[in-house]
Design an enzyme around this catalytic site. Structure first.
Site, mmCIF file in Angstrom:
data_model
loop_
_atom_site.group_PDB
_atom_site.id
_atom_site.type_symbol
_atom_site.label_atom_id
_atom_site.label_comp_id
_atom_site.label_asym_id
_atom_site.label_seq_id
_atom_site.Cartn_x
_atom_site.Cartn_y
_atom_site.Cartn_z
ATOM 1 N N ARG A 1 25.286 -8.651 4.201
ATOM 2 C CA ARG A 1 24.445 -8.842 3.006
ATOM 3 C C ARG A 1 23.522 -10.045 3.210
ATOM 4 O O ARG A 1 22.379 -10.043 2.759
ATOM 5 C CB ARG A 1 25.301 -9.020 1.745
ATOM 6 C CG ARG A 1 24.475 -9.383 0.504
ATOM 7 C CD ARG A 1 25.155 -9.068 -0.821
ATOM 8 N NE ARG A 1 26.552 -9.419 -0.833
ATOM 9 C CZ ARG A 1 27.044 -10.654 -1.021
ATOM 10 N NH1 ARG A 1 26.234 -11.670 -1.248
ATOM 11 N NH2 ARG A 1 28.345 -10.878 -1.003
ATOM 12 N N TYR B 1 3.300 1.413 -11.164
ATOM 13 C CA TYR B 1 4.313 2.395 -10.771
ATOM 14 C C TYR B 1 5.378 2.465 -11.878
ATOM 15 O O TYR B 1 5.824 1.425 -12.385
ATOM 16 C CB TYR B 1 4.938 1.962 -9.439
ATOM 17 C CG TYR B 1 6.090 2.823 -9.007
ATOM 18 C CD1 TYR B 1 5.866 4.086 -8.466
ATOM 19 C CD2 TYR B 1 7.408 2.401 -9.163
ATOM 20 C CE1 TYR B 1 6.922 4.897 -8.088
ATOM 21 C CE2 TYR B 1 8.467 3.207 -8.778
ATOM 22 C CZ TYR B 1 8.222 4.449 -8.244
ATOM 23 O OH TYR B 1 9.265 5.246 -7.877
ATOM 24 N N ASP C 1 1.780 -5.420 -5.136
ATOM 25 C CA ASP C 1 2.444 -4.284 -4.510
ATOM 26 C C ASP C 1 1.385 -3.577 -3.668
ATOM 27 O O ASP C 1 0.401 -3.062 -4.198
ATOM 28 C CB ASP C 1 2.998 -3.379 -5.626
ATOM 29 C CG ASP C 1 3.691 -2.124 -5.106
ATOM 30 O OD1 ASP C 1 3.340 -1.649 -4.010
ATOM 31 O OD2 ASP C 1 4.566 -1.602 -5.824
ATOM 32 N N LYS D 1 7.596 4.860 1.487
ATOM 33 C CA LYS D 1 6.349 5.623 1.545
ATOM 34 C C LYS D 1 5.733 5.520 2.945
ATOM 35 O O LYS D 1 6.355 5.932 3.889
ATOM 36 C CB LYS D 1 5.410 5.133 0.441
ATOM 37 C CG LYS D 1 6.106 4.884 -0.917
ATOM 38 C CD LYS D 1 6.602 6.161 -1.563
ATOM 39 C CE LYS D 1 7.582 5.931 -2.709
ATOM 40 N NZ LYS D 1 7.103 5.135 -3.817
HETATM 41 C C1 LIG Z 1 7.722 4.264 -4.775
HETATM 42 C C2 LIG Z 1 7.084 3.037 -5.274
HETATM 43 C C3 LIG Z 1 7.856 1.947 -5.706
HETATM 44 C C4 LIG Z 1 9.368 1.986 -5.767
HETATM 45 O O1 LIG Z 1 9.927 2.064 -4.502
HETATM 46 P P1 LIG Z 1 11.380 2.746 -4.211
HETATM 47 O O2 LIG Z 1 11.463 2.628 -2.718
HETATM 48 O O3 LIG Z 1 11.313 4.140 -4.724
HETATM 49 O O4 LIG Z 1 12.393 1.935 -4.922
HETATM 50 C C5 LIG Z 1 7.203 0.810 -6.104
HETATM 51 N N1 LIG Z 1 5.855 0.725 -6.110
HETATM 52 C C6 LIG Z 1 5.079 1.756 -5.711
HETATM 53 C C7 LIG Z 1 3.597 1.614 -5.743
HETATM 54 C C8 LIG Z 1 5.657 2.945 -5.282
HETATM 55 O O5 LIG Z 1 4.892 3.972 -4.912
#
Ligand SMILES: *Cc1c(COP(=O)(O)O)cnc(C)c1O
Length: 395
Positions: A60, A113, A185, A210
């Protein structure tokens, strides 16, 4: 790391991070599936001196396989340091709760998101964190939204599904003038197309699920920034416990080796698809930052390094039901949420991400009837376009 940063992004994708196997000379990063590590006298000393992050104690806290992928993502973003999480949401929640406490103010937007939006709306009130939502495309709205206790300004570099961009340098100046951190983000743009830290942003978070991993098979998250900031996030991560396991770390690092070459194809495929849609009689409207009529074209072109990623939005000249018929007619494109994988995906906000809103509320945001979101994969553009053409023509 400094030497690595001078390399091109394809070389960084393949070689940065990683881990030298001194025992056997493995070319790939070994997967250290171990929760705990034998401690030496030097390790005890490091722990006593508060340097537990520099050694291997317990997974962890840190793990060599995880460190390899953290360093790779940090190098891609041009950051001093990085941290890997079990999901994008773990990265986002841990990062925001590192820098926000009771009585602090967060300046953000409703155009986030869904998961992040729910985190802020449903969880943050429990912690006594005050939130204001503004329109990040309007600098005055940001200026007016700042308060003396604003500690964090948080936006996404490209919004979903309207693909709105942020003037990062202007927002950074306002945030810093107010003594706040600017966190973004960068999941949609990726460091192949935009490196926010070069434009005044303090910390970048990612859903690694992604484009970074790119194969729609691992949930993961990252945060990158200065050593000081990432050290602070690491301490919070120990408490909340959302760290990444070694096996996903290996998979994401492997996925990242083809990051640059995949992104190149995502960029060109999306451009080709957007241009094709633009000329189609069954299409009312197309949104893609690469198109000349993108409303923030001049702005985004001051920032992008290679292209505009693989997300394209458009409206069928018809209803939401026509949109569903279109999706059902597709043969290559799969109806699924998420994005950024090698395979092309299609979805509609009205019955997924924005299902909780009325048609009027959606229209007000800019999501009209028949609004479709495409995640362009890395297949042949001609095949993707031919599939869209037949699916549109048979609605
Ligand atoms: C998918 C996504 C998230 C969340 O990510 P997870 O890996 O599903 O927890 C956050 N921000 C954006 C822009 C996303 O597309």
């Amino acid at each position: 790391m400094d030497e690595k940063r001078k390399s091109g992004i394809s070389t960084i994708s393949v070689h940065a991070g990683g881990l030298e196997d001194r025992d056997y000379g493995a070319v790939n990063t070994p997967v250290y599936l171990s929760t705990t590590f034998k401690l030496s006298d030097a390790d005890y000393e490091a722990i006593l001196n508060g340097k537990a992050r520099d050694i291997w104690v317990y997974t962890r806290y840190g793990n060599p396989s995880r460190r390899a992928v953290e360093l790779k993502v940090a190098a891609l973003e041009g950051a001093e340091d990085g941290l890997a999480f079990a999901s994008g949401m773990a990265a986002i929640s841990t990062t925001l709760l590192t820098f926000l406490r009771k009585g602090d103010h967060l300046l953000t937007t409703l155009d986030l998101y869904g998961g992040t939006s729910y985190l802020i709306q449903k969880e943050f009130p429990k912690f006594g964190i005050d939130v204001t939502s503004v329109n990040p495309q309007d600098i005055n709205s940001i200026k007016n939204g700042l308060k003396p206790n604003t500690k964090v300004v948080y936006f996404e570099t490209l919004s979903n599904p309207l693909l709105k961009f942020i003037d990062l340098e202007a927002v950074a100046e306002l945030a810093h003038g107010n003594g706040a951190l600017f966190i973004v983000d960068n999941t949609f743009m990726t460091p192949f197309n935009l490196r926010p830290l070069e434009h005044g942003v303090d910390i970048v978070v990612h859903s690694g699920s992604k484009y970074l991993n790119g194969h729609s098979d691992v949930i993961s998250g990252f945060v990158v920034g200065s050593e000081e900031h990432i050290g602070m996030v690491w301490e919070t991560m120990l408490h909340f416990g959302g760290s990444m396991e070694p096996l996903p770390a290996y998979l994401v690092e492997r996925g990242l080796k083809t990051f640059a070459i995949r992104m190149e194809r995502h960029n060109t495929n999306a451009m080709a698809v957007a241009e094709f849609l633009k000329g189609h009689p069954r299409v009312r409207r197309v949104i893609y930052p690469g198109l000349d009529d993108y409303p923030q074209k001049e702005l985004i072109d001051r920032y992008v390094t290679n292209g505009y990623s693989g997300m394209v939005s458009f409206e069928i000249d018809g209803t939401d039901e026509d949109g569903v018929k279109f999706m059902h007619n597709l043969k290559i494109w799969k109806e699924a949420t998420s994005l950024g994988g090698v395979e092309s995906l299609v979805s509609m906000p009205y019955n997924t991400s924005h299902a909780g809103l009325t048609p009027e509320q959606r229209q007000e945001m800019g999501i009209g009837p028949g609004f479709i979101r495409l995640s362009c994969g890395i297949e042949d553009a001609d095949d993707l376009i031919a599939d869209i053409d037949q699916a549109l023509n048979s609605v």
